[in-house]
Design an enzyme around this catalytic site. Structure first.
Site, short mmCIF file in Angstrom:
data_model
loop_
_atom_site.label_atom_id
_atom_site.label_comp_id
_atom_site.label_asym_id
_atom_site.label_seq_id
_atom_site.Cartn_x
_atom_site.Cartn_y
_atom_site.Cartn_z
N HIS A 12 11.37 -41.32 -30.04
CA HIS A 12 9.96 -40.88 -30.01
C HIS A 12 9.87 -39.47 -30.58
CE1 HIS A 12 5.90 -40.62 -27.76
NE2 HIS A 12 5.99 -39.60 -28.59
N HIS A 14 7.51 -36.64 -33.20
CA HIS A 14 6.38 -36.25 -34.06
C HIS A 14 6.91 -35.36 -35.17
CE1 HIS A 14 3.36 -37.76 -31.24
NE2 HIS A 14 4.23 -37.39 -30.31
N LEU A 15 6.84 -35.86 -36.41
CA LEU A 15 7.33 -35.07 -37.55
C LEU A 15 6.21 -34.39 -38.31
CD1 LEU A 15 10.13 -36.98 -39.48
CD2 LEU A 15 10.32 -34.86 -38.18
N ARG A 16 4.94 -34.79 -38.02
CA ARG A 16 3.80 -34.29 -38.82
C ARG A 16 4.01 -34.65 -40.29
NH1 ARG A 16 1.86 -34.16 -33.84
NH2 ARG A 16 2.15 -32.22 -32.75
N ASN A 40 0.65 -40.56 -35.40
CA ASN A 40 -0.61 -39.85 -35.13
C ASN A 40 -0.79 -38.65 -36.06
OD1 ASN A 40 1.44 -38.41 -33.77
ND2 ASN A 40 0.01 -37.58 -32.25
N LYS A 98 2.21 -48.29 -32.05
CA LYS A 98 1.92 -47.32 -31.00
C LYS A 98 0.50 -47.48 -30.46
CE LYS A 98 2.28 -43.48 -28.63
NZ LYS A 98 3.33 -42.60 -28.16
N HIS A 135 1.39 -44.83 -24.97
CA HIS A 135 1.02 -43.57 -24.32
C HIS A 135 0.25 -43.97 -23.07
CE1 HIS A 135 -0.03 -39.20 -24.23
NE2 HIS A 135 -0.85 -39.71 -23.32
N HIS A 173 7.58 -41.45 -22.82
CA HIS A 173 7.58 -40.18 -22.09
C HIS A 173 7.10 -40.35 -20.64
CE1 HIS A 173 3.45 -40.41 -23.49
NE2 HIS A 173 3.74 -39.98 -24.69
N LEU A 218 1.25 -33.54 -22.93
CA LEU A 218 0.66 -34.74 -22.33
C LEU A 218 1.63 -35.90 -22.46
CD1 LEU A 218 -3.02 -34.40 -23.56
CD2 LEU A 218 -2.19 -34.23 -21.20
N ASP A 246 9.76 -36.77 -27.84
CA ASP A 246 8.35 -36.40 -27.95
C ASP A 246 8.20 -34.96 -28.43
OD1 ASP A 246 5.63 -36.84 -27.94
OD2 ASP A 246 5.35 -36.41 -25.82
N HIS A 250 3.40 -27.64 -32.85
CA HIS A 250 2.04 -27.10 -33.08
C HIS A 250 2.21 -25.64 -33.46
CE1 HIS A 250 -0.45 -30.38 -31.47
NE2 HIS A 250 0.49 -30.55 -30.56
N ALA A 262 -1.62 -29.84 -26.91
CA ALA A 262 -0.54 -30.36 -26.04
C ALA A 262 0.71 -30.61 -26.86
CB ALA A 262 -1.00 -31.66 -25.40
O1 DOR Z 1 2.12 -33.39 -25.70
C1 DOR Z 1 1.90 -34.24 -26.56
N1 DOR Z 1 1.85 -33.91 -27.88
N2 DOR Z 1 1.67 -35.48 -26.17
C2 DOR Z 1 1.28 -36.42 -27.02
O2 DOR Z 1 1.07 -37.52 -26.60
C3 DOR Z 1 1.05 -36.12 -28.45
C4 DOR Z 1 1.80 -34.94 -28.88
C5 DOR Z 1 1.34 -34.40 -30.21
O3 DOR Z 1 1.21 -35.18 -31.16
O4 DOR Z 1 1.13 -33.20 -30.31
ZN ZN Z 2 4.39 -38.29 -28.49
#
Ligand code: DOR
Ligand code: ZN
Length: 344
Positions: A12, A14-16, A40, A98, A135, A173, A218, A246, A250, A262
């Site tokens: 799991h 997030h690479l953006r 996402n 997802k 999620h 998560h 989150l 996860d 940011h 988050a």
């Molecule tokens: O804390 C989080 N950040 N929870 C998520 O479900 C998404 C993630 C994000 O993409 O920043």
């Molecule tokens: Zn996530």
């Protein structure tokens, strides 16, 4: 002390995209053989063509000689149809779908508003063995933010499993004892991922001496008894639980804000932080199963043939890392991590 592990995978991540992705990808590629890439993006990855293009951008951004392989996912919407699921399945590079309840978290506005809208997609997934990654939080504003996972399990997940009894499902998560119990109650097709930050921190970390936006994620961190249940599950040797960071980069300014985003960033020290967690219960011997074996088995993929080495050595995490033209504040910024990744 030295630990040699089959190369782990991150189930799991997030690479953006674009410059931000270029900034963070090397951290993951240095540690993990593969990662399940969350869909996402600002424009969510809702179809097979978008996943193919995103995968290519990741491959193009990889450091030379990196053996890392991205495993792509689709973003489920009210309109995902069975034909799209079959296309995704046949692509060979999409490994899961997802579910974001609409409004639950970052870039989830296009997520699912009513589960009924997903029945035909879920039926196709059940038929072809495509896992649903969840999620697991309700979005109703009247539900206490610390109860949202628990309520989601009762209201959404239990009925979902009754309707689709052989659907492969990963509760992502997990943050509560109730989440662990849900996975344990399910059949072999039900699994869960655990993050390093939820294994190492409880909700006091959000308020230690003042408000700590870099510990806001989150699902939100929970009380200590839940953390203990998660750590017990992660280190218990049960193949239903495996590693998913996860890690969610940011920009500093987006987190240090009146309405902060988050996510914790942990990719810079991911496997090292899990080693710390396993060491707390003196169960380092169980780390390889959790990090390098159980997830691949669940997804029906071979184990990695390469290895990594972890050394019991302190190192100081930088105050920040670049994130495109901005910077991000990683977990443990300016503080010490007690395991170090050895040279490959
Ligand atoms: O804390 C989080 N950040 N929870 C998520 O479900 C998404 C993630 C994000 O993409 O920043
Ligand atoms: Zn996530």
């Amino acid at each position: 002390m030295k630990l040699v592990l089959k190369q782990p995978d991150d189930w799991h991540l997030h690479l953006r995209d674009r410059e931000a992705m270029h900034s963070v990808l090397a951290h993951t590629a240095a540690r993990f053989g593969r990662a399940i890439i969350m869909p996402n993006l600002r424009t969510p990855v809702t179809d097979t063509g978008a996943a193919r293009d995103y995968r290519q951008r990741i491959l193009d951004a990889l450091p030379a000689n990196a053996g890392f392989r991205p495993l792509m996912t689709l973003y489920l919407t009210d309109n995902t149809d069975a034909a799209e699921i079959i296309r995704a399945h046949e692509s060979g590079y999409i490994h899961a779908v997802k579910l974001y309840p609409a409004g639950a978290t970052t870039n989830s506005a296009a997520g699912v508003t009513r589960m009924e809208n997903t029945w035909s997609a879920l039926e196709a997934m059940q038929d072809c063995g495509m896992p649903l990654l969840v999620h697991g939080e309700v979005t109703a504003p009247e539900v206490d933010v610390f109860d949202r996972e628990m309520v989601f399990i009762d209201k959404i997940l239990e009925p979902l499993l009754r309707r689709f009894p052989t659907l492969k499902l990963v509760l992502e998560h997990i943050t509560t004892r109730q989440g662990i119990e849900f996975v344990l109650r399910g059949g072999d097709q039900v699994a869960g991922t655990l993050t390093a930050h939820h294994l190492l921190l409880n909700r006091n970390a959000i308020f230690a001496g003042g408000i700590r936006p870099h510990h806001y994620c989150l699902p939100i961190l929970k009380r200590e008894a839940h953390r203990e249940a998660l750590l017990e599950a992660a280190t218990g040797g049960n193949p239903k639980f495996f590693l998913g960071t996860d890690s969610a980069p940011h920009a500093r300014h987006a987190k240090e804000s009146a309405c902060g985003c988050a996510g914790l960033y942990t990719s810079h020290a991911a496997i090292e932080l899990y080693a710390e967690a396993f060491e707390q219960l003196d169960r380092l011997d169980r780390l390889e199963g959790f990090a390098s074996v159980f997830g691949a088995d669940f997804y029906g993929l071979p184990h990695n043939e390469t290895q990594i080495t972890l050394l019991k050595e302190d190192w100081q995490v930088p105050e920040s890392y670049p994130l495109g033209s901005a910077e991000l504040v990683p977990m443990r910024a300016g503080e010490v991590v007690h395991w170090r990744l050895g040279a490959q």
